[in-house]
Design a protein around this motif. Structure first.
Motif, PDB file in Angstrom:
ATOM      1  N   THR A  35       0.829  -1.205   0.000  1.00 39.86           N
ATOM      2  CA  THR A  35       0.000   0.000   0.000  1.00 39.86           C
ATOM      3  C   THR A  35       0.867   1.261   0.000  1.00 39.86           C
ATOM      4  O   THR A  35       1.907   1.318   0.645  1.00 39.86           O
ATOM      5  N   SER A  36       0.418   2.241  -0.732  1.00 40.20           N
ATOM      6  CA  SER A  36       1.134   3.517  -0.772  1.00 40.20           C
ATOM      7  C   SER A  36       0.442   4.573   0.081  1.00 40.20           C
ATOM      8  O   SER A  36       0.877   5.724   0.123  1.00 40.20           O
ATOM      9  N   VAL A  37      -0.628   4.196   0.786  1.00 39.30           N
ATOM     10  CA  VAL A  37      -1.385   5.160   1.586  1.00 39.30           C
ATOM     11  C   VAL A  37      -0.512   5.829   2.659  1.00 39.30           C
ATOM     12  O   VAL A  37      -0.543   7.062   2.778  1.00 39.30           O
ATOM     13  N   TYR A  43       3.633  12.441   2.667  1.00 44.67           N
ATOM     14  CA  TYR A  43       4.286  13.367   1.738  1.00 44.67           C
ATOM     15  C   TYR A  43       3.351  14.200   0.857  1.00 44.67           C
ATOM     16  O   TYR A  43       3.782  15.164   0.255  1.00 44.67           O
ATOM     17  N   VAL A  44       2.087  13.828   0.754  1.00 40.79           N
ATOM     18  CA  VAL A  44       1.147  14.597  -0.071  1.00 40.79           C
ATOM     19  C   VAL A  44       0.276  15.419   0.877  1.00 40.79           C
ATOM     20  O   VAL A  44      -0.665  14.901   1.473  1.00 40.79           O
ATOM     21  N   HIS A  45       0.609  16.689   1.006  1.00 43.33           N
ATOM     22  CA  HIS A  45      -0.090  17.558   1.951  1.00 43.33           C
ATOM     23  C   HIS A  45      -1.124  18.419   1.226  1.00 43.33           C
ATOM     24  O   HIS A  45      -0.979  18.748   0.055  1.00 43.33           O
ATOM     25  N   GLY A  46      -2.158  18.759   1.920  1.00 44.29           N
ATOM     26  CA  GLY A  46      -3.164  19.665   1.386  1.00 44.29           C
ATOM     27  C   GLY A  46      -4.175  19.010   0.470  1.00 44.29           C
ATOM     28  O   GLY A  46      -5.014  19.680  -0.105  1.00 44.29           O
ATOM     29  N   LYS A  47      -4.070  17.712   0.287  1.00 41.72           N
ATOM     30  CA  LYS A  47      -4.997  16.953  -0.562  1.00 41.72           C
ATOM     31  C   LYS A  47      -5.233  17.639  -1.918  1.00 41.72           C
ATOM     32  O   LYS A  47      -6.333  18.132  -2.209  1.00 41.72           O
ATOM     33  N   PRO A  48      -4.192  17.666  -2.758  1.00 40.24           N
ATOM     34  CA  PRO A  48      -4.320  18.321  -4.063  1.00 40.24           C
ATOM     35  C   PRO A  48      -5.461  17.718  -4.897  1.00 40.24           C
ATOM     36  O   PRO A  48      -5.702  16.527  -4.840  1.00 40.24           O
ATOM     37  N   PHE A  49      -6.133  18.578  -5.630  1.00 43.16           N
ATOM     38  CA  PHE A  49      -7.238  18.211  -6.533  1.00 43.16           C
ATOM     39  C   PHE A  49      -8.450  17.631  -5.799  1.00 43.16           C
ATOM     40  O   PHE A  49      -9.298  16.997  -6.412  1.00 43.16           O
ATOM     41  N   TYR A  50      -8.519  17.838  -4.506  1.00 44.39           N
ATOM     42  CA  TYR A  50      -9.605  17.267  -3.707  1.00 44.39           C
ATOM     43  C   TYR A  50     -10.979  17.659  -4.259  1.00 44.39           C
ATOM     44  O   TYR A  50     -11.854  16.810  -4.405  1.00 44.39           O
ATOM     45  N   HIS A  74      -6.877   6.742  -0.027  1.00 44.32           N
ATOM     46  CA  HIS A  74      -7.195   5.436  -0.622  1.00 44.32           C
ATOM     47  C   HIS A  74      -7.725   5.602  -2.050  1.00 44.32           C
ATOM     48  O   HIS A  74      -7.444   4.760  -2.918  1.00 44.32           O
ATOM     49  N   PHE A  75      -8.479   6.674  -2.274  1.00 50.19           N
ATOM     50  CA  PHE A  75      -9.001   6.934  -3.614  1.00 50.19           C
ATOM     51  C   PHE A  75      -7.860   7.264  -4.575  1.00 50.19           C
ATOM     52  O   PHE A  75      -7.814   6.754  -5.693  1.00 50.19           O
ATOM     53  N   VAL A  76      -6.930   8.097  -4.134  1.00 56.86           N
ATOM     54  CA  VAL A  76      -5.762   8.420  -4.961  1.00 56.86           C
ATOM     55  C   VAL A  76      -4.938   7.160  -5.203  1.00 56.86           C
ATOM     56  O   VAL A  76      -4.482   6.902  -6.319  1.00 56.86           O
ATOM     57  N   PHE A  78      -6.006   4.164  -5.350  1.00 55.38           N
ATOM     58  CA  PHE A  78      -6.735   3.348  -6.321  1.00 55.38           C
ATOM     59  C   PHE A  78      -6.298   3.709  -7.740  1.00 55.38           C
ATOM     60  O   PHE A  78      -6.011   2.826  -8.552  1.00 55.38           O
ATOM     61  N   PHE A  79      -6.217   5.003  -8.045  1.00 56.89           N
ATOM     62  CA  PHE A  79      -5.803   5.426  -9.386  1.00 56.89           C
ATOM     63  C   PHE A  79      -4.347   5.063  -9.669  1.00 56.89           C
ATOM     64  O   PHE A  79      -3.999   4.682 -10.786  1.00 56.89           O
ATOM     65  N   ILE A  80      -3.503   5.172  -8.656  1.00 56.91           N
ATOM     66  CA  ILE A  80      -2.094   4.798  -8.824  1.00 56.91           C
ATOM     67  C   ILE A  80      -1.990   3.308  -9.123  1.00 56.91           C
ATOM     68  O   ILE A  80      -1.295   2.889 -10.057  1.00 56.91           O
ATOM     69  N   ARG A  81      -2.694   2.489  -8.348  1.00 56.66           N
ATOM     70  CA  ARG A  81      -2.643   1.030  -8.531  1.00 56.66           C
ATOM     71  C   ARG A  81      -3.209   0.621  -9.880  1.00 56.66           C
ATOM     72  O   ARG A  81      -2.627  -0.215 -10.575  1.00 56.66           O
TER      73      ARG A  81
END
Length: 175
Positions: A35-37, A43-50, A74-76, A78-81
C-alpha cells in the motif's frame, strides 16, 4: 526492419520475463506490504485536486469508488494502482509484440491478436496467483484492465512500426 527486430528478439523476451517476475513478486505480496497510503499521507499535503476528485465516483469490480467511500488517500492510491496495472501490461504487450513480430510478418491480425491473448492469459494467471495470497482477492475487472493496457500498447507499437516502415519505403524511393 524485420531483421533488426529479429536480432533483438532475445532482449524482448528478456523484457517479458523481467516484467513477469516483477508481477509475480508483486502479486505474492499482501496489501499491507504494498500500500502507498502511508507514503501519500506523509508526503502529499493539502490533498491536491480534492475538489475535483470528490466529484468522481464510479463502479469498479462491483464496488463504488469515491472519496466519500474510501477517503482521499485510498481513492488516490486506487488510481495509482490501476494506472500501474494498465501501464505494466501496456509495456508487457509491447515486449510480447516485439518478441513475436517477425513470426507473423504476413498476418497483421495475428501480430496483434497473439501477443494480446498471451498478455491476457498472463493477466488471468497473475490474478489467480494473487488469489492464493492472503488478504488479496483476484479480480476479473483487473484482468480486463490489464488486457486493455496490453491491447493499447500493442496497437500503438504496430502503428508506430508501420509508420516507420512506410517512412523508410518513401525515403528509398526518393534515393
Amino acid at each position: 526492419m524485420n531483421n533488426s527486430l529479429k536480432k533483438k528478439e532475445k532482449w524482448f523476451w528478456g523484457g517479458v520475463v523481467l516484467i513477469e517476475l516483477i508481477l509475480f513478486y508483486s502479486s505474492s505480496m499482501i496489501y499491507k506490504q504494498q500500500t502507498s497510503v502511508p507514503f501519500l499521507e506523509k508526503y502529499v499535503h493539502g490533498k491536491p485536486f480534492y475538489n475535483g476528485l470528490k466529484l468522481i465516483h464510479f463502479n469498479y469490480g462491483g464496488k463504488v469508488q469515491s472519496i466519500e467511500n474510501d477517503g482521499y488517500y485510498h481513492f488516490v492510491e486506487f488510481f495509482i494502482r490501476k494506472g500501474a496495472h494498465f501501464g505494466t501490461y501496456l509495456i508487457l504487450g509491447v515486449f510480447l509484440c516485439l518478441a513475436l513480430y517477425t513470426y507473423f510478418q504476413h498476418n497483421n491480425f495475428l501480430r496483434i491478436f497473439v501477443p494480446w491473448m498471451m498478455a491476457t492469459g498472463l493477466a488471468a494467471f497473475d490474478e489467480f496467483h494473487q488469489g492464493l495470497t492472503g488478504g488479496r482477492t483476484p479480480s476479473v475487472t483487473d484482468v480486463i484492465l490489464d488486457s486493455t493496457g496490453a491491447f493499447t500498447g500493442i496497437v500503438l507499437l504496430v502503428v508506430v512500426l508501420y509508420l516507420i516502415s512506410r517512412h523508410k519505403k518513401i525515403n528509398r524511393k526518393l534515393i
